[in-house]
Design an enzyme around this catalytic site. Structure first.
Site, mmCIF file in Angstrom:
data_model
loop_
_atom_site.group_PDB
_atom_site.id
_atom_site.type_symbol
_atom_site.label_atom_id
_atom_site.label_comp_id
_atom_site.label_asym_id
_atom_site.label_seq_id
_atom_site.Cartn_x
_atom_site.Cartn_y
_atom_site.Cartn_z
ATOM 1 N N SER A 29 -37.762 -12.661 20.204
ATOM 2 C CA SER A 29 -36.539 -13.043 19.513
ATOM 3 C C SER A 29 -35.559 -13.673 20.500
ATOM 4 O O SER A 29 -35.529 -13.292 21.675
ATOM 5 C CB SER A 29 -35.914 -11.805 18.872
ATOM 6 O OG SER A 29 -34.928 -12.149 17.942
ATOM 7 N N PRO A 30 -34.752 -14.634 20.067
ATOM 8 C CA PRO A 30 -33.757 -15.224 20.977
ATOM 9 C C PRO A 30 -32.803 -14.167 21.503
ATOM 10 O O PRO A 30 -32.234 -13.396 20.724
ATOM 11 C CB PRO A 30 -33.020 -16.236 20.083
ATOM 12 C CG PRO A 30 -33.922 -16.477 18.927
ATOM 13 C CD PRO A 30 -34.682 -15.216 18.720
ATOM 14 N N CYS A 32 -29.592 -13.865 24.269
ATOM 15 C CA CYS A 32 -28.691 -14.500 25.222
ATOM 16 C C CYS A 32 -28.786 -13.810 26.580
ATOM 17 O O CYS A 32 -28.743 -12.584 26.668
ATOM 18 C CB CYS A 32 -27.254 -14.441 24.710
ATOM 19 S SG CYS A 32 -26.958 -15.472 23.266
ATOM 20 N N ALA A 64 -29.918 -18.407 22.026
ATOM 21 C CA ALA A 64 -28.953 -19.256 21.338
ATOM 22 C C ALA A 64 -28.437 -20.311 22.313
ATOM 23 O O ALA A 64 -27.806 -19.985 23.315
ATOM 24 C CB ALA A 64 -27.800 -18.424 20.794
ATOM 25 N N GLN A 106 -33.536 -21.801 19.895
ATOM 26 C CA GLN A 106 -32.576 -21.548 18.825
ATOM 27 C C GLN A 106 -31.312 -22.350 19.122
ATOM 28 O O GLN A 106 -30.667 -22.128 20.140
ATOM 29 C CB GLN A 106 -32.249 -20.056 18.745
ATOM 30 C CG GLN A 106 -31.320 -19.687 17.594
ATOM 31 C CD GLN A 106 -30.866 -18.228 17.686
ATOM 32 O OE1 GLN A 106 -30.144 -17.865 18.595
ATOM 33 N NE2 GLN A 106 -31.305 -17.414 16.729
ATOM 34 N N TYR A 189 -21.616 -16.633 13.592
ATOM 35 C CA TYR A 189 -21.336 -17.883 14.285
ATOM 36 C C TYR A 189 -21.026 -18.977 13.256
ATOM 37 O O TYR A 189 -20.912 -18.707 12.064
ATOM 38 C CB TYR A 189 -22.489 -18.232 15.221
ATOM 39 C CG TYR A 189 -22.700 -17.181 16.286
ATOM 40 C CD1 TYR A 189 -21.624 -16.728 17.061
ATOM 41 C CD2 TYR A 189 -23.934 -16.586 16.496
ATOM 42 C CE1 TYR A 189 -21.785 -15.743 18.026
ATOM 43 C CE2 TYR A 189 -24.112 -15.592 17.460
ATOM 44 C CZ TYR A 189 -23.033 -15.180 18.216
ATOM 45 O OH TYR A 189 -23.192 -14.197 19.163
ATOM 46 N N ARG A 237 -32.387 -18.844 11.034
ATOM 47 C CA ARG A 237 -32.014 -17.426 11.062
ATOM 48 C C ARG A 237 -30.795 -17.217 10.174
ATOM 49 O O ARG A 237 -29.793 -17.911 10.304
ATOM 50 C CB ARG A 237 -31.715 -16.948 12.485
ATOM 51 C CG ARG A 237 -31.157 -15.523 12.521
ATOM 52 C CD ARG A 237 -31.144 -14.908 13.896
ATOM 53 N NE ARG A 237 -32.454 -14.313 14.197
ATOM 54 C CZ ARG A 237 -32.667 -13.462 15.205
ATOM 55 N NH1 ARG A 237 -31.675 -13.118 16.019
ATOM 56 N NH2 ARG A 237 -33.868 -12.964 15.418
ATOM 57 N N ARG A 331 -34.987 -6.122 22.099
ATOM 58 C CA ARG A 331 -34.799 -5.091 23.118
ATOM 59 C C ARG A 331 -36.122 -4.563 23.662
ATOM 60 O O ARG A 331 -36.240 -4.262 24.849
ATOM 61 C CB ARG A 331 -33.966 -3.937 22.556
ATOM 62 C CG ARG A 331 -32.502 -4.281 22.306
ATOM 63 C CD ARG A 331 -31.778 -3.107 21.664
ATOM 64 N NE ARG A 331 -30.371 -3.391 21.441
ATOM 65 C CZ ARG A 331 -29.885 -4.006 20.364
ATOM 66 N NH1 ARG A 331 -30.712 -4.409 19.406
ATOM 67 N NH2 ARG A 331 -28.597 -4.231 20.226
#
Length: 363
Positions: A29-30, A32, A64, A106, A189, A237, A331
């Protein structure tokens, strides 16, 4: 969408969407990293993403990545607004492909949540003296909590410019060898701010009704789809619910997913929340999986499940029971870059994930 087999799908069954085949249903998963300088990826990103390709993931989605400087969450965000951003990502993507994974990215604009410090520096809005910058949003309403800066309400010219920024970043992503494009329309966002009645107070064609609130998302998706090669997957997403009365919810997400499918979107990545602070979310293992299941069934589009997916049998069950087509881990991949290899052992699928030759004697 093809599964490459007549057998029921499972976690280590390949998945083909358009011309791209994932070797398994496990994706990074993206996440940051807040470790770029002026948007440029560096050795940290190379090791972070490359290690998870070596570890056996089928899909690696880079964090992202801002389509414009003002769209960064923090000064450390990755970017794709300038040509200088292409080569470092291309180098990373070459390594990812060499080790059997599909490289994704992403693309994002943080809207009113931009101009914040890195999480380990406090995670609040930066003042001008600290290097902060003006933010944009559908309406001049601050996020709240630590993010107190009031954004500038976007004009239609601003909307057109940001849409063009997404298109330009899409073309650079192709130049960088990206094969899986995700548009970040979630987590409070910019695009999500247009969708939500909690953040969008506009009275023009981009606010008010459902049709108007989805207009920015639909127009941006359409423009990106026209610029992105038809043979490569385009995904989105969504925050499928905001966990707030009167907010964006799963029913609206299902209808939007139907519209996005008609615009050429191939998969919905199903997350939730983050439009306003201090929301009570019923976090538990797989708590967002039901959103992926409903959108997959009711909008008839492929989905990715994400959110506290940590155990191999849990992930395998999501695929085997048709709740989603892909599972994305965040995670858990930070804790274990070799999670797919370990999952293959647990699920007795080692033959589906050959190790790198350098590691074969220990795999």
């Amino acid at each position: 969408m093809e599964t490459n087999s007549n057998q029921p799908p499972h976690l280590f069954q390949p998945l083909t969407i358009k011309s791209v085949t994932l070797r398994n249903r496990i994706g990074v998963s993206p996440m940051c990293q807040y470790s770029s300088e002026d948007g440029v990826a560096n050795d940290w990103h190379f090791v972070h993403l490359g290690a998870r390709a070596v570890g056996g993931a089928g899909l690696i989605i880079a964090e992202a990545t801002a389509v414009a400087p003002e769209g960064r969450i923090s000064p450390g965000d990755a970017g794709m607004w300038a040509d200088k951003h292409v080569e470092p990502i291309a180098r990373i993507n070459g390594f990812i492909k060499q080790h059997g994974a599909v490289p994704g990215i992403q693309l994002a604009h943080a809207g009113r949540k931009a101009s914040a410090s890195r999480p380990w520096d406090g995670d609040g809005h930066l003042t001008n003296a600290q290097g902060g910058w003006p933010t944009l949003a559908p309406s001049a309403v601050a996020f709240g909590g630590k993010l107190t800066k009031v954004p500038q309400a976007m004009t239609e010219a601003d909307i057109a410019r940001v849409r063009n920024d997404f298109v330009a970043a899409t073309k650079r992503s192709q130049d960088a060898g990206v094969e899986w494009l995700e548009l970040h329309f979630a987590h409070g966002y910019l695009a999500h701010e247009f969708l939500s009645p909690l953040s969008n107070q506009r009275t023009d064609g981009y606010g008010g009704s459902f049709e108007n609130r989805i207009r920015f998302v639909i127009e941006t998706t359409r423009a990106v789809r026209a610029a992105w090669p038809e043979h490569l997957p385009l995904t989105v997403r969504l925050s499928c619910t905001e966990w707030m009365p009167g907010g964006w919810d799963i029913e609206q997400s299902i209808e939007l997913a139907r519209r996005l499918k008609r615009e050429g979107v191939d998969l919905i990545d199903c997350s939730s929340g983050a439009i306003v602070p201090n929301v009570t979310i019923p976090v538990a293992p797989g708590f967002q999986v039901p959103f992926a299941e409903r959108i997959r069934r009711e909008a008839q589009i492929a989905t990715a499940a994400v959110g506290f997916i940590t155990e191999p049998r849990q992930a395998d069950d999501i695929i085997r029971t048709g709740k989603a087509d892909v599972v994305l881990l965040a995670r858990e991949f930070l804790r274990d870059a070799y999670w797919p290899a370990h999952a293959a052992v647990v699920l007795r699928q080692k033959d589906k994930l050959p190790p790198p030759v350098q590691y074969a004697r220990a795999w």
